[in-house]
Scaffold this motif. Structure first.
Motif, PDB file in Angstrom:
ATOM      1  N   TYR A  35      40.409  46.119  42.944  1.00  0.00           N
ATOM      2  CA  TYR A  35      40.360  47.674  42.507  1.00  0.00           C
ATOM      3  C   TYR A  35      41.864  47.659  42.082  1.00  0.00           C
ATOM      4  O   TYR A  35      42.694  48.925  41.955  1.00  0.00           O
ATOM      5  CB  TYR A  35      40.317  48.424  43.983  1.00  0.00           C
ATOM      6  N   LEU A  36      42.214  46.738  41.952  1.00  0.00           N
ATOM      7  CA  LEU A  36      43.769  47.022  41.257  1.00  0.00           C
ATOM      8  C   LEU A  36      44.125  46.916  39.904  1.00  0.00           C
ATOM      9  O   LEU A  36      43.026  45.704  39.951  1.00  0.00           O
ATOM     10  CB  LEU A  36      44.747  44.936  42.131  1.00  0.00           C
TER      11      LEU A  36
ATOM     12  N   THR B 159      41.388  35.920  49.017  1.00  0.00           N
ATOM     13  CA  THR B 159      42.127  36.031  48.246  1.00  0.00           C
ATOM     14  C   THR B 159      42.756  35.556  48.861  1.00  0.00           C
ATOM     15  O   THR B 159      44.201  35.408  49.254  1.00  0.00           O
ATOM     16  CB  THR B 159      41.562  37.669  48.244  1.00  0.00           C
TER      17      THR B 159
ATOM     18  N   LYS C 227      51.833  32.069  49.151  1.00  0.00           N
ATOM     19  CA  LYS C 227      53.238  32.772  48.735  1.00  0.00           C
ATOM     20  C   LYS C 227      54.509  32.419  49.748  1.00  0.00           C
ATOM     21  O   LYS C 227      53.112  32.325  51.229  1.00  0.00           O
ATOM     22  CB  LYS C 227      52.643  34.737  48.945  1.00  0.00           C
TER      23      LYS C 227
ATOM     24  N   GLU D 257      49.027  46.518  38.680  1.00  0.00           N
ATOM     25  CA  GLU D 257      48.960  46.402  40.249  1.00  0.00           C
ATOM     26  C   GLU D 257      49.009  45.410  40.821  1.00  0.00           C
ATOM     27  O   GLU D 257      50.037  45.068  42.008  1.00  0.00           O
ATOM     28  CB  GLU D 257      48.285  47.983  40.963  1.00  0.00           C
TER      29      GLU D 257
ATOM     30  N   PHE E 206      51.949  43.658  42.920  1.00  0.00           N
ATOM     31  CA  PHE E 206      51.978  43.520  44.293  1.00  0.00           C
ATOM     32  C   PHE E 206      52.329  42.011  45.028  1.00  0.00           C
ATOM     33  O   PHE E 206      52.602  41.398  45.568  1.00  0.00           O
ATOM     34  CB  PHE E 206      49.890  44.226  45.156  1.00  0.00           C
ATOM     35  N   TYR E 207      51.717  40.935  43.952  1.00  0.00           N
ATOM     36  CA  TYR E 207      51.513  39.393  44.506  1.00  0.00           C
ATOM     37  C   TYR E 207      53.668  39.367  44.286  1.00  0.00           C
ATOM     38  O   TYR E 207      53.986  38.411  44.737  1.00  0.00           O
ATOM     39  CB  TYR E 207      51.552  38.767  43.824  1.00  0.00           C
TER      40      TYR E 207
ATOM     41  N   GLN F  58      56.196  41.571  45.291  1.00  0.00           N
ATOM     42  CA  GLN F  58      56.254  41.959  46.417  1.00  0.00           C
ATOM     43  C   GLN F  58      56.189  40.768  47.317  1.00  0.00           C
ATOM     44  O   GLN F  58      57.020  40.873  48.108  1.00  0.00           O
ATOM     45  CB  GLN F  58      55.601  43.354  46.352  1.00  0.00           C
TER      46      GLN F  58
ATOM     47  N   TYR G 207      41.527  41.178  44.276  1.00  0.00           N
ATOM     48  CA  TYR G 207      41.464  42.258  45.224  1.00  0.00           C
ATOM     49  C   TYR G 207      40.976  42.998  43.889  1.00  0.00           C
ATOM     50  O   TYR G 207      41.789  43.839  42.760  1.00  0.00           O
ATOM     51  CB  TYR G 207      42.402  43.110  45.806  1.00  0.00           C
TER      52      TYR G 207
ATOM     53  N   ARG H  14      39.878  52.682  48.648  1.00  0.00           N
ATOM     54  CA  ARG H  14      38.884  52.525  47.462  1.00  0.00           C
ATOM     55  C   ARG H  14      37.726  51.912  48.251  1.00  0.00           C
ATOM     56  O   ARG H  14      36.696  51.840  47.531  1.00  0.00           O
ATOM     57  CB  ARG H  14      39.124  52.378  46.518  1.00  0.00           C
TER      58      ARG H  14
END
Lengths: 318, 330
Positions: free
Chosen positions: B107-108, A82, A89, B112, B116-117, B119, B105, A17
């Motif tokens: 673009y998510l 980010t 995590k 989504e 992702f998080y 996971q 992010y 993207r």
């Protein structure tokens, strides 16, 4: 492992993207079409020029993707913070780096496949539409008597050639070159060597972007690529200086400096000439992917990523 | 029961680069490169409590949280979470974390992003499929699950940030300035959410530079100033009872009442059918509340709010330098 995969696929998504990628791909298409134009200017050896040009273009554009898409990836996570929510995590920092690396590599591999496909399509189309093949096709159609093809016939022939070229290049890419002639298979194998080379270059892009700004990382990655390509030459150059002076002990001043610098550069930088098969391509010789070159790429990339992890593990994220 | 978070003598000294920028200009520093962000901090957070980490900007709140989350490394001292070393993955999987002014992010899409998080937390996909809509609902953005995050407002980003911190059903939730950038309704919703987390048996630690956010819900607070802890304990012990303003939230007020409120209130915030009026005077606020109770509309909440933390510092410490640190918009 599943966490690394999650990061890799997210990185792939991020790259796909990214507008820069499409600018580079558009550029690639122009250059690959340009190979055809350039070859038509040649008096002889047009085939050699097309293949040389195409294989080299795919290689250089891959480096540009690795550099300009790659260096921003880790840096953006740090810059936009980010990284805070990712590192907090249950994931280790090395997993994050390896995930980023694999995602970037996946992006590059997909792009190399796309460019190879496009280049092969151009090659096949060129064969189908060469003057001889057109004339012979029209003659067969007209019961062995020669006549000029009508506009509609020519158009139909072109349309048919486009489909044949696309089908051939898809088969070639999907079968990784086993399907086709030695020459087009060579293009395919050269692309695979480029993928191996990019494994090393990408690892460097990740390493540099884990501690410096995108501009500096891009610069350093390109330097590594250039020095890596000249790796063997640098070694022979150092050897030449030393032999001309009559031994290492006889070296003086600037000569000694040049000698040690070249020697050090050739030892420290990756030997990317291992992956360079353009000569074989242009000489219509078989392109070989040796187990050595594959192992070299994987081990070297692994070492660079290990260094990146050590650097990254000590960082405070601002 | 050992404390959930145990901090002993935590110190963080930043060493600034030789060449850096200050106020947009390049500055070369040869000496005084050290800056103490946190000095000898001792802190315990007990299981099941809501703990507020308070202080003006630059007090060391975020530094403390970053060290706890393994984003920064302490210069000296130690900290343990649930009895384990910091950075231990088995501990991280039991923590939910929302950084200050989070950026994700963009673009998510919302869903989504949460997948992702999820996971990354190692939550299996069946559980995620169930939990993602639940969480979107919980933070009040179930309508935005399919919109890319770049289309989110600041408040929505804060909400999805809260949602990602709860993906793993954490035992401990650490929130850095969870209410910054939110309107009064958003602040109230975050307060409610934190209380709900406590009811579910989770431990919550959050930072804020606004006392009002903390005083209603915190069991205990610590106040930091310039990297040092200057007080800790139950909030009521620490602060004066001086009240600065009164917040009245209402729905469906009559036109006459609304006209009066507009006259007497310092400011009034409208959202959908709800109104939130802020009064300086207790009598004015009481009058409005009484009329609402008498059937002139519906009273949602009545909140006396104490002075800001900056006010506390200026008054209690009398430190003039604290004034300079006053953050804009606080």
């Amino acid at each position: 492992m599943s966490k690394i995969v999650a990061i890799a696929f997210n990185t792939f998504k991020e790259a796909v993207r990214n507008r820069v990628l499409y600018v580079l791909l558009f550029f690639a298409i122009i250059v690959l079409l340009g190979a055809w134009v350039v070859s038509s200017l040649a008096i002889f050896g047009a085939d050699k020029i097309v293949r040389d040009f195409g294989v080299a273009s795919i290689n250089i554009i891959s480096v540009l993707i690795a550099v300009f898409v790659g260096v921003g990836l880790v840096y953006n996570d740090l810059d936009k913070k980010t990284i805070y929510t990712i590192i907090s995590k249950p994931i280790s920092r090395w997993q994050f780096l390896v995930g980023k690396f694999l995602g970037l590599l996946l992006t590059i591999v997909v792009n190399i496949l796309f460019m190879t496909f496009f280049f092969l399509a151009v090659l096949y189309f060129r064969d189908y539409t060469s003057e001889e093949s057109m004339t012979s096709a029209i003659m067969t159609a007209a019961d062995g008597t020669y006549r000029n093809p009508s506009g509609a016939e020519t158009l139909m022939y072109y349309v048919g050639s486009i489909f044949k070229s696309l089908a051939n290049s898809i088969l070639n890419v999907v079968s990784l070159g086993f399907y086709s002639s030695e020459v087009t298979a060579g293009v395919m194998r050269a692309s695979m060597l480029t993928m191996l080379e990019m494994t090393v270059v990408t690892a460097f892009a990740v390493l540099f972007s884990s501690f410096s700004s995108p501009t500096l990382s891009a610069f350093m990655t390109i330097i590594v690529f250039l020095v890596g390509r000249a790796n063997e030459d640098l070694y022979y150059f150092a050897d030449l200086i030393q032999r001309k002076a009559g031994g290492v002990e006889a070296l003086q001043g600037g000569q000694a400096l040049t000698y040690w610098f070249s020697l050090a550069a050739s030892h420290v930088s990756p030997n990317l000439a291992v992956f360079d098969q353009r000569e074989a391509i242009s000489q219509f010789m078989p392109v070989e992917i040796s187990a050595y070159s594959a192992a070299y790429a994987l081990v070297y990339a692994g070492c660079v990523l290990a260094i990146a992890t050590i650097v990254f593990n000590r960082r405070n994220f601002k | 029961m050992p404390p959930v978070i145990e901090i002993k003598g935590l110190t963080k000294v930043y060493v600034q680069d030789f060449i850096g920028t200050e106020h947009g200009r390049i500055k070369i520093r040869l000496k005084d490169r050290k800056r103490i962000a946190l000095e000898n901090l001792d802190l315990n957070v007990e299981e099941g409590e809501i703990f507020g980490l308070l202080g003006p900007n630059g007090a060391g709140k975020t530094t403390t949280i970053k060290i706890l989350m393994g984003l920064h490394f302490q210069s000296s001292g130690s900290a343990r979470i649930m009895g384990r070393e910091l950075g231990d993955n088995s501990v991280k999987s039991k923590i939910g974390f929302l950084p200050e002014n989070p950026f994700f992010y963009d673009y998510l899409t919302g869903s989504e992003f949460l997948r992702f998080y999820g996971q990354l937390y190692g939550v299996d996909s069946a559980t995620l499929k169930r939990r993602i809509p639940e969480l979107l609902e919980k933070v009040g953005i179930s309508h935005a699950g399919d919109i890319p995050l770049r289309g989110y407002s600041k408040g929505m980003l804060q909400r999805i940030g809260l949602a990602q911190s709860l993906l793993n059903d954490p035992k401990l939730v650490i929130l850095d300035e969870p209410q910054s950038g939110l309107d009064p309704f958003g602040r109230k919703e975050v307060r409610d959410l934190i209380l709900q987390l406590k009811e579910e048996g989770k431990t919550v630690m959050f930072s804020s530079h606004i006392l009002g956010d903390a005083e209603m819900i915190c069991d205990r607070v610590a106040i930091l100033h310039k990297g040092r802890k200057i007080a800790d304990g139950p909030m009521s012990d620490l602060l004066s009872t001086r009240i600065d303003e009164y917040e009245v939230a209402m729905t469906g007020p009559s036109d006459a009442l609304l006209a009066d409120v507009r006259k007497t209130a310092r400011r009034i915030v409208e959202r959908r059918s709800e109104f939130l009026a802020v009064f300086d005077e207790e009598t004015a606020a009481n009058a409005v509340a009484r009329r609402l109770l008498d059937g002139d509309g519906k009273l949602l909440s009545f909140t006396p709010r104490r002075e800001s933390l900056e006010g506390y510092f200026i008054r209690e410490i009398g430190d003039k330098r604290a004034q300079e640190e006053r953050s804009p918009g606080a």
